[in-house]
Design a protein around this motif. Structure first.
Motif, short mmCIF file in Angstrom:
data_model
loop_
_atom_site.label_atom_id
_atom_site.label_comp_id
_atom_site.label_asym_id
_atom_site.label_seq_id
_atom_site.Cartn_x
_atom_site.Cartn_y
_atom_site.Cartn_z
N ARG A 511 0.82 -1.21 0.00
CA ARG A 511 0.00 0.00 0.00
C ARG A 511 0.85 1.27 0.00
NH1 ARG A 511 -1.81 -0.61 4.57
NH2 ARG A 511 -0.73 1.03 5.74
N ALA A 512 1.89 1.28 0.81
CA ALA A 512 2.62 2.53 1.06
C ALA A 512 3.87 2.71 0.22
CB ALA A 512 2.99 2.62 2.55
N ALA A 513 4.40 1.63 -0.37
CA ALA A 513 5.68 1.73 -1.08
C ALA A 513 5.63 1.06 -2.44
CB ALA A 513 6.80 1.12 -0.23
N GLY A 514 4.46 1.11 -3.09
CA GLY A 514 4.32 0.56 -4.43
C GLY A 514 4.56 1.62 -5.48
N LEU A 515 4.64 1.20 -6.74
CA LEU A 515 4.89 2.13 -7.84
C LEU A 515 3.87 3.26 -7.89
CD1 LEU A 515 5.83 -0.09 -10.94
CD2 LEU A 515 7.28 1.52 -9.73
N GLU A 516 2.59 2.92 -7.71
CA GLU A 516 1.55 3.94 -7.83
C GLU A 516 1.72 5.03 -6.76
OE1 GLU A 516 0.99 0.69 -7.75
OE2 GLU A 516 0.51 0.36 -9.86
N ALA A 517 2.02 4.61 -5.53
CA ALA A 517 2.20 5.58 -4.45
C ALA A 517 3.36 6.52 -4.74
CB ALA A 517 2.41 4.86 -3.12
N VAL A 518 4.47 5.96 -5.28
CA VAL A 518 5.64 6.79 -5.61
C VAL A 518 5.31 7.77 -6.73
CG1 VAL A 518 8.03 6.74 -6.42
CG2 VAL A 518 7.22 4.97 -4.85
N ASP A 519 4.71 7.27 -7.80
CA ASP A 519 4.45 8.12 -8.97
C ASP A 519 3.51 9.27 -8.65
OD1 ASP A 519 6.03 6.40 -10.35
OD2 ASP A 519 4.46 5.60 -11.66
N VAL A 520 2.43 8.98 -7.95
CA VAL A 520 1.45 10.03 -7.65
C VAL A 520 2.05 11.09 -6.75
CG1 VAL A 520 -0.75 10.50 -6.52
CG2 VAL A 520 -0.55 8.54 -8.04
N ALA A 521 2.79 10.66 -5.71
CA ALA A 521 3.37 11.63 -4.77
C ALA A 521 4.46 12.46 -5.43
CB ALA A 521 3.93 10.89 -3.55
N LEU A 522 5.31 11.83 -6.25
CA LEU A 522 6.39 12.59 -6.88
C LEU A 522 5.85 13.52 -7.95
CD1 LEU A 522 9.44 12.99 -6.79
CD2 LEU A 522 9.66 11.27 -8.57
N ALA A 523 4.79 13.11 -8.65
CA ALA A 523 4.18 14.00 -9.65
C ALA A 523 3.74 15.31 -9.00
CB ALA A 523 2.99 13.30 -10.32
N ARG A 524 3.17 15.21 -7.81
CA ARG A 524 2.76 16.44 -7.11
C ARG A 524 3.97 17.28 -6.73
NH1 ARG A 524 -0.72 12.77 -3.91
NH2 ARG A 524 -2.81 12.77 -4.81
N ALA A 525 5.04 16.63 -6.28
CA ALA A 525 6.22 17.36 -5.83
C ALA A 525 6.89 18.12 -6.97
CB ALA A 525 7.22 16.40 -5.18
N VAL A 526 6.94 17.51 -8.16
CA VAL A 526 7.62 18.17 -9.28
C VAL A 526 6.69 19.03 -10.11
CG1 VAL A 526 9.38 16.36 -9.41
CG2 VAL A 526 7.34 16.20 -10.86
N GLY A 527 5.41 19.10 -9.70
CA GLY A 527 4.48 19.97 -10.40
C GLY A 527 3.87 19.36 -11.64
N ARG A 528 3.95 18.03 -11.79
CA ARG A 528 3.32 17.36 -12.93
C ARG A 528 1.95 16.85 -12.50
NH1 ARG A 528 5.30 17.50 -18.11
NH2 ARG A 528 5.42 15.24 -18.45
N THR A 529 1.12 17.74 -11.99
CA THR A 529 -0.17 17.34 -11.44
C THR A 529 -1.05 16.69 -12.48
OG1 THR A 529 -0.94 19.61 -11.78
CG2 THR A 529 -0.14 19.03 -9.60
N GLY A 530 -0.87 17.05 -13.74
CA GLY A 530 -1.66 16.44 -14.80
C GLY A 530 -1.36 14.96 -14.97
N LEU A 531 -0.19 14.53 -14.44
CA LEU A 531 0.19 13.13 -14.55
C LEU A 531 0.03 12.40 -13.24
CD1 LEU A 531 3.40 13.40 -16.73
CD2 LEU A 531 1.11 12.85 -17.46
N SER A 532 -0.54 13.04 -12.23
CA SER A 532 -0.63 12.40 -10.92
C SER A 532 -1.58 11.22 -10.91
CB SER A 532 -1.07 13.42 -9.86
OG SER A 532 -2.36 13.92 -10.16
N GLN A 533 -2.37 11.07 -11.97
CA GLN A 533 -3.27 9.92 -12.04
C GLN A 533 -2.65 8.74 -12.79
OE1 GLN A 533 -6.25 9.59 -10.50
NE2 GLN A 533 -5.59 11.50 -9.54
N VAL A 534 -1.38 8.90 -13.25
CA VAL A 534 -0.76 7.83 -14.01
C VAL A 534 -0.75 6.53 -13.23
CG1 VAL A 534 1.44 7.02 -14.94
CG2 VAL A 534 0.65 9.33 -15.45
N GLY A 535 -0.28 6.61 -11.98
CA GLY A 535 -0.21 5.40 -11.17
C GLY A 535 -1.57 4.82 -10.89
N ALA A 536 -2.54 5.67 -10.57
CA ALA A 536 -3.88 5.18 -10.27
C ALA A 536 -4.50 4.52 -11.50
CB ALA A 536 -4.75 6.33 -9.77
#
Length: 546
Positions: A511-536
């Motif tokens: 739940r906490a350390a899978g690919l989706e969790a990493v991608d969504v959180a890092l997308a927000r950090a780097v400002g790629r909010t349009g891609l924050s749904q990639v993992g989901a």
């Protein structure tokens, strides 16, 4: 029989390509390389490439490379062919004709002889000036070719069914102390995970080590361009030579944020500056000062806190792995800038039954002072209480950079293992791991690795900080040696409790350390909010396919 693939690049030094048989998707394709009528090599298309995996080509392990060494003369014409072994079918793109390249190679030796000939001081200065100017021009052109110029070229040719793209898209530069190696520390695992996530988010990722350590294949296998020796003399040169071309610059650890933050603002004015704290050094130092009663460390902790807050305020985004540290940072840094971003921890539960394992292990990078202290506490304060109840429970100490102080802990019941290439060797032997940390900060990588292997990890509150461990693991967290020892014995002897904790740990990691969790959180950090749904979206697609 079908054969998919491409001969991507053929040069005097070697060739690169990929091959895959969709009718036998799990079988690696064997290839024969000929120059003219002569077979010069046989290669197996089994190397992993990120672009192949993303395109759904097998499991991504269909690439191949071949070095020619000095076997091909650049002064001659060569016809190079790559065929499938067995039926002789040409790989798409084969054969390739290399015409003589006499313009440079034929004059190289003559130029070298001229430059090495005896000369006076004026002639020496003239030659050095000529070489410096030409070298600068070649380095500038090289920087443009790998993405720094107006035309950003793709790393690989388009795969079947894909349209070629004229540009690489947004660029990201990651800077850390060294080229990341998983066996070195948790920070290496984190930086590799985040670099991969940036790649998945659409960035062309480059990496620079502060010590300019060259890439020995670790980065290139991940589709990351290493910027180091011999092409650059400093990180400052990397930033200036690629001026204005990065969209994100990710600075890992305080030293790099302090050293390069200002240079990033100067040379990369449009880049989003991300400061990844790894862990809050001032918090670790303050706790160490309390445990060791050292006033000098209190003073250092105060100075370090000021430096960390200054770096955080200078950045556009601050990345931490710990929710507890994020709460501390938000007291002084605008909340919108602070992001909790995990790193990917692959789930690899072991297969050795509980009954065939015995003992407890402590894992750590011993160049880190809290781990040395924890190993000593485990052996000298906890294990004697355990042995008073059951003297047959062994204790293993494993990890890199083990100092003499830890090796001296060897005694009956304590095995000094040292560094291991594969932690599975330890996980398959013991029933649990222990992390009796008295001080420290950030997430503890070896705790996550243990849980991902289906092995409970018994923690102190410091070791569990920021993890939000599930029950029953959370209930077993203990600070004092007697409670820690009692919980250790319970986890070691009670198979039902051990398995319940193992299952809870695996679920937590997924739940906490899978690919989706990493991608969504890092997308927000780097400002790629349009891609924050990639993992989901990827997660939903996988669920639908299942």
């Amino acid at each position: 029989m079908t054969l998919r693939g491409h001969l991507d690049r053929v040069e005097w030094s070697g060739l690169v390509g990929w091959a895959w048989d969709p009718e036998l998707p799990a079988r690696r394709v064997g290839l024969v390389v000929t120059v003219g009528d002569e077979v010069i090599a046989r290669v197996l298309a089994d190397r992993h490439r990120c672009d192949l995996e993303e395109a759904g080509i097998s499991d991504g392990c269909a690439g191949f490379t071949l070095s020619f060494g000095e076997r091909l003369s650049p002064l001659a014409r060569h016809v190079i062919a790559v065929r499938r072994e067995g039926d002789g079918i040409h790989l798409p793109g084969s054969p390739v004709v290399l015409e003589p390249a006499a313009a440079f190679e034929a004059t190289r030796d003559a130029v070298a002889r001229l430059l090495s000939a005896p000369c006076d001081d004026d002639a020496l200065e003239e030659r050095l000036d000529f070489l410096a100017r030409e070298t600068e021009e070649l380095l500038r052109r090289r920087a443009e070719r790998i993405g720094g110029g107006p035309a950003r070229r793709p790393r690989w040719r388009a795969l079947p069914g894909q349209e070629p793209t004229p540009e690489l898209g947004p660029r990201a530069l990651v800077i850390d102390d060294h080229v990341p190696r998983r066996e070195r520390d948790a920070g290496s695992s984190a930086i590799l995970s985040h670099a991969r996530a940036l790649h998945r988010l659409g960035y062309a990722v480059s990496f620079a080590a502060a010590d300019l350590e060259p890439d020995d294949g670790i980065l290139s296998r991940e589709g990351i361009v290493g910027l180091g020796r011999p092409w650059y003399a400093s990180v400052e040169e990397i930033l200036s030579r690629h001026a204005g071309t990065f969209d994100v610059v990710y600075l890992h650890r305080l030293a790099n944020a302090a050293r390069y933050g200002g240079l990033v603002r100067h040379h990369q004015p449009r880049a989003r500056l991300v400061y990844a704290v790894a862990d809050l050094h001032h918090l670790r130092l303050a706790r160490q000062a309390l445990v060791e009663e050292r006033q000098d460390l209190y003073a250092l902790a105060r100075r370090t806190r000021a430096a960390e807050l200054n770096a955080a305020l200078w950045a556009d985004a601050v990345v931490t792995h710990s929710a507890a540290e994020a709460d501390l940072l938000r007291r002084d840094v605008p909340a919108g800038r602070v992001h909790v971003v995990p790193w990917e921890v692959p789930v690899r539960p072991g297969a050795v039954p509980f009954s065939e394992r015995r003992g407890v292990a402590f894992l750590g990078h011993y160049g880190h002072a809290p781990n040395v202290d924890a190993a000593q506490r485990l052996v000298e304060a906890v294990m004697p209480l355990v042995w008073a109840r059951d003297p047959t429970i062994p204790c293993l100490l494993a990890g890199s950079h083990m100092p003499p102080a830890v090796r001296r802990l060897a005694r009956p019941g304590v095995e000094i293992v040292g560094a291991v290439a594969d932690l599975g060797q330890i996980f398959d032997r013991v029933r649990l791991t222990a992390a009796p940390l008295a001080y420290g900060a950030g997430l503890k990588g070896k705790v996550l690795d243990s849980l991902a292997a289906g092995l409970p990890c018994l923690c102190t509150p410091v070791a569990a900080e920021g993890l939000d461990l599930p029950d029953p693991l959370n209930r077993l967290t203990a600070a004092d040696p007697p409670s820690f020892a009692a919980n250790l014995i319970a986890l070691h002897d009670d198979e039902a409790l051990n398995q319940a904790c193992a299952g809870a740990g695996l679920a937590f990691i997924r739940r906490a350390a899978g690919l989706e969790a990493v991608d969504v959180a890092l997308a927000r950090a780097v400002g790629r909010t349009g891609l924050s749904q990639v993992g989901a979206n990827r997660s939903r697609s996988a669920s639908t396919a299942a």
